[in-house]
Scaffold this active site. Structure first.
Site, mmCIF file in Angstrom:
data_model
loop_
_atom_site.group_PDB
_atom_site.id
_atom_site.type_symbol
_atom_site.label_atom_id
_atom_site.label_comp_id
_atom_site.label_asym_id
_atom_site.label_seq_id
_atom_site.Cartn_x
_atom_site.Cartn_y
_atom_site.Cartn_z
ATOM 1 N N ASP A 92 0.832 -1.361 -0.014
ATOM 2 C CA ASP A 92 -0.080 -0.008 -0.071
ATOM 3 C C ASP A 92 0.926 1.282 -0.060
ATOM 4 O O ASP A 92 1.724 1.293 0.739
ATOM 5 C CB ASP A 92 -0.910 -0.120 1.028
ATOM 6 C CG ASP A 92 -1.847 0.931 1.443
ATOM 7 O OD1 ASP A 92 -2.828 0.946 0.571
ATOM 8 O OD2 ASP A 92 -1.929 1.984 2.009
ATOM 9 N N GLU B 273 14.522 -15.434 0.239
ATOM 10 C CA GLU B 273 15.068 -16.639 1.220
ATOM 11 C C GLU B 273 13.805 -17.704 1.026
ATOM 12 O O GLU B 273 14.093 -18.712 1.749
ATOM 13 C CB GLU B 273 14.949 -16.083 2.729
ATOM 14 C CG GLU B 273 16.006 -15.289 2.921
ATOM 15 C CD GLU B 273 15.925 -14.635 4.438
ATOM 16 O OE1 GLU B 273 15.033 -15.058 4.983
ATOM 17 O OE2 GLU B 273 16.658 -13.524 4.671
HETATM 18 C C1 NOJ Z 1 -4.657 2.892 -0.947
HETATM 19 C C2 NOJ Z 1 -5.528 1.951 -0.589
HETATM 20 O O1 NOJ Z 1 -5.934 1.272 -1.868
HETATM 21 C C3 NOJ Z 1 -6.794 2.743 0.022
HETATM 22 O O2 NOJ Z 1 -7.935 2.031 -0.077
HETATM 23 C C4 NOJ Z 1 -6.430 3.401 1.119
HETATM 24 O O3 NOJ Z 1 -7.489 4.359 1.601
HETATM 25 C C5 NOJ Z 1 -5.063 4.182 1.059
HETATM 26 N N1 NOJ Z 1 -4.191 3.469 0.230
HETATM 27 C C6 NOJ Z 1 -4.478 4.412 2.507
HETATM 28 O O4 NOJ Z 1 -4.054 3.254 2.860
#
Ligand code: NOJ
Ligand code: CA
Length: 573
Positions: free
Chosen positions: A221, A283
């Site tokens: 993310d 790994e």
């Molecule tokens: C991207 C994620 O896909 C989204 O749903 C989220 O709100 C933001 N990153 C923050 O983590």
């Protein structure tokens, strides 16, 4: 709509020289699950891991290679689970670690790999480290795991800068003792300080924790956000303004920004983190995979997708593209080129938990850009601009058949295989997305693509769960799209996806593509083994090229020709 029967006596070679167990991800079909809205086994109205396990036969039958689970970790759900309170546990609302282990074993038995979401940019404010940081006070090692800075002014009661967070409103939050913390997203999502070795070590522990439990890969993310250098900027007194940050962000996306000119996005230091992770990934056997969620320019994407880094990076251009052959062709060429630069493979994606579902997106007029149109549509509760949902679904089916035949991996999002539309209208009190609360009247957020799955046209809660109503309840219009309804209809979107995924498996071959025409109204290409795709965007029907037979069609042919908004897969006759 009728589908042509699947050919079983194909004469073409499906040998894929690049497939080995270590390369499974290169052309994989990954199914994204938003766990809270997938299947609720215990009837509390929230999807859970036992529910996912119960649907593995469905996923196997659909033909997916892997599932990617959006966060299922303990969370107050201020941002749909992307506010993680404990990275190495399961939210009790969703299940237990034992349920997770059962799910991964069942997936393994079904030949389905599991990918989990890692959220390294920020935690939840409920995370024990953040709670400890609040207690410990300014200057403490606990605060140094996050990005705390003193407020400005004699009373330290002004934010260090006027930066805005992505969900709207200030990005610096006061904690009442003269300090503020940085959050690029909701105030409940404090950003980690990745210069702190403790943070680094803890994430490595998290990666190993899930890998040791049988996970094959990770979706990262906000992969472009972790590394930050805020002090140079805050101390320079030059760049406090949100306007300047916004202009840097825009240049960063366009690829015209100098390296490391942005204080908190797409900085070069971030690759040190991923190089360290790659050593851990390697790994394992086969090596763990990772795909970066990085909203960066195409110039920078290969750096995230490099073999000594995460290995793959999402190509998001299709999410924002109109249903237009020249737009699609450009994206295909550019994305394949980006991936080739790092030796990676592309990831095709039309829908996910953050964007308007593509069956609705392609139902909207393209006025003012797709994002803007979709925003207006949602704000006006689906009343304006008016969506032609039949057209949208026809186009979505055609567009999906196009990406499923391209070289590279494809990500599909739960419910798109049913042709689900975006839910534009719901009572305000049902909404959960922080964007709705932080940008009142400007944005209604992403709840409309996170509605509970309709498993049954007749059953209680449309088969989502045996008890309470789903936390994001389905509209009546979802009944006719329910799994058990579509299952019985040979021409349903579900059966189209099943056939397409099955054929895709049989036909997968080397990651090359040859354009067969520069016709402005079609997309027409072939793969090295002769697997050919023709999508017609023009008003006139297109005849099938000679010596070809139709293996699959996204809609009815008209007098043997491909009508508008329709895709066909062709094989040598
Ligand atoms: C991207 C994620 O896909 C989204 O749903 C989220 O709100 C933001 N990153 C923050 O983590
Ligand atoms: Ca449940």
């Amino acid at each position: 709509m009728s589908l042509q029967p699947t050919q079983t006596n194909m004469t073409i070679s499906n040998a894929n020289p690049q497939t080995s167990s270590a390369d499974w991800w290169r052309q994989a079909l990954v199914y994204q699950i938003y766990p809270r809205s997938f299947m609720d086994a215990n009837g509390d109205g929230i999807g859970d891991l036992v529910g996912i396990t119960s649907k593995i036969p469905y996923l196997k039958d659909l033909g997916v290679d892997a599932i990617w689970l959006s966060p299922f970790y303990p969370s107050a759900l201020k941002d749909g689970g992307y506010d993680v309170a404990d990275y190495r546990n399961v939210d009790p609302k969703i299940g237990t670690l034992a349920d997770f282990d059962d799910m991964t074993s069942a997936c393994k038995a079904a030949g389905i790999k599991v990918i989990v979401d890692i959220v390294p940019n920020h935690s939840s404010d409920d995370h024990e480290w953040f709670q400890a940081a609040l207690k410990a006070g300014p200057g403490s090692p606990e605060r140094n795991r996050y990005i705390f800075r003193d407020g400005l002014g004699p009373n330290k009661d002004q934010a260090p800068a006027d930066w805005e967070c992505m969900f709207g409103g200030p990005a610096w939050e006061p904690v009442g003792d003269g300090q503020y913390y940085l959050h690029l997203f909701d105030a409940s999502q404090p950003d980690f300080n990745w210069e702190n070795p403790e943070v680094r070590a803890d994430f490595i522990k998290t990666l190993r924790f899930w890998a040791d439990r049988g996970v094959s890969g990770f979706r990262i993310d906000v992969a472009h956000g972790c590394s930050k250098k805020v002090d140079e900027i805050l101390n320079s007194n030059k760049l406090h303004s949100q306007e300047e940050i916004a202009s840097l962000s825009l240049k960063m996306l366009e690829g015209t920004l100098d390296d490391d000119a942005h204080p908190y996005l797409d900085r070069n230091e971030v690759f040190d983190i991923y190089r360290e992770w790659r050593k851990v990934f390697n790994e394992y056997s086969p090596p763990l995979t990772a795909v970066a969620e990085a909203w960066v320019s195409s110039k920078r994407k290969p750096l995230y997708a490099s073999a000594d880094g995460l290995g793959q990076a999402f190509s998001f251009d299709m999410l924002m593209a109109p249903f237009d052959p020249s737009a699609f062709k450009k994206i295909i060429v550019d994305s394949l080129d980006d991936a080739a630069q790092s030796g990676s493979s592309t990831t095709w994606v039309f829908s996910n938990h953050d964007v308007i579902r593509h069956a609705t997106r392609h139902a909207l007029p393209d006025d003012g850009g797709y994002h803007e149109t979709a925003r207006k549509y949602l704000l006006n509760k689906g009343k304006a601009p008016v969506a032609d949902l039949e057209l949208g679904l026809r186009r979505a089916r055609a567009a999906t058949m196009m990406i499923l035949a391209l070289p590279g991996s494809a990500y599909i999002y739960q419910g798109e295989e049913l042709g689900l539309f975006e839910v534009a209208e719901m009572p305000d009190e049902e909404r959960q997305d922080p964007t709705f609360f932080r940008k009142p009247g400007v944005d209604v957020g992403r709840d409309g693509c996170r509605i509970a799955m309709p498993w049954s046209g007749e059953g209680k809660n449309m088969g989502f769960g045996p008890g309470k109503r789903p936390h994001l309840v389905q509209p009546e219009g979802y009944r006719k799209l329910a799994v058990d309804v579509e299952d019985k209809d040979p021409n349903s979107t579900l059966n189209l996806y099943r056939k397409a995924l099955g054929l895709r498996h049989e036909l997968q071959c080397a990651e090359d593509l040859e354009w067969l025409s520069d016709d402005a109204e079609t997309v027409h290409f072939k793969r090295p083994n002769g697997w050919e795709v023709l999508v017609n965007f023009g008003k006139e029907a297109r005849s099938i090229p000679s010596n070809r037979k139709v293996a699959l069609s996204s809609g009815d042919l008209v007098d043997g020709a491909v009508p508008t908004d329709t895709a066909v897969w062709l094989l040598p006759a």
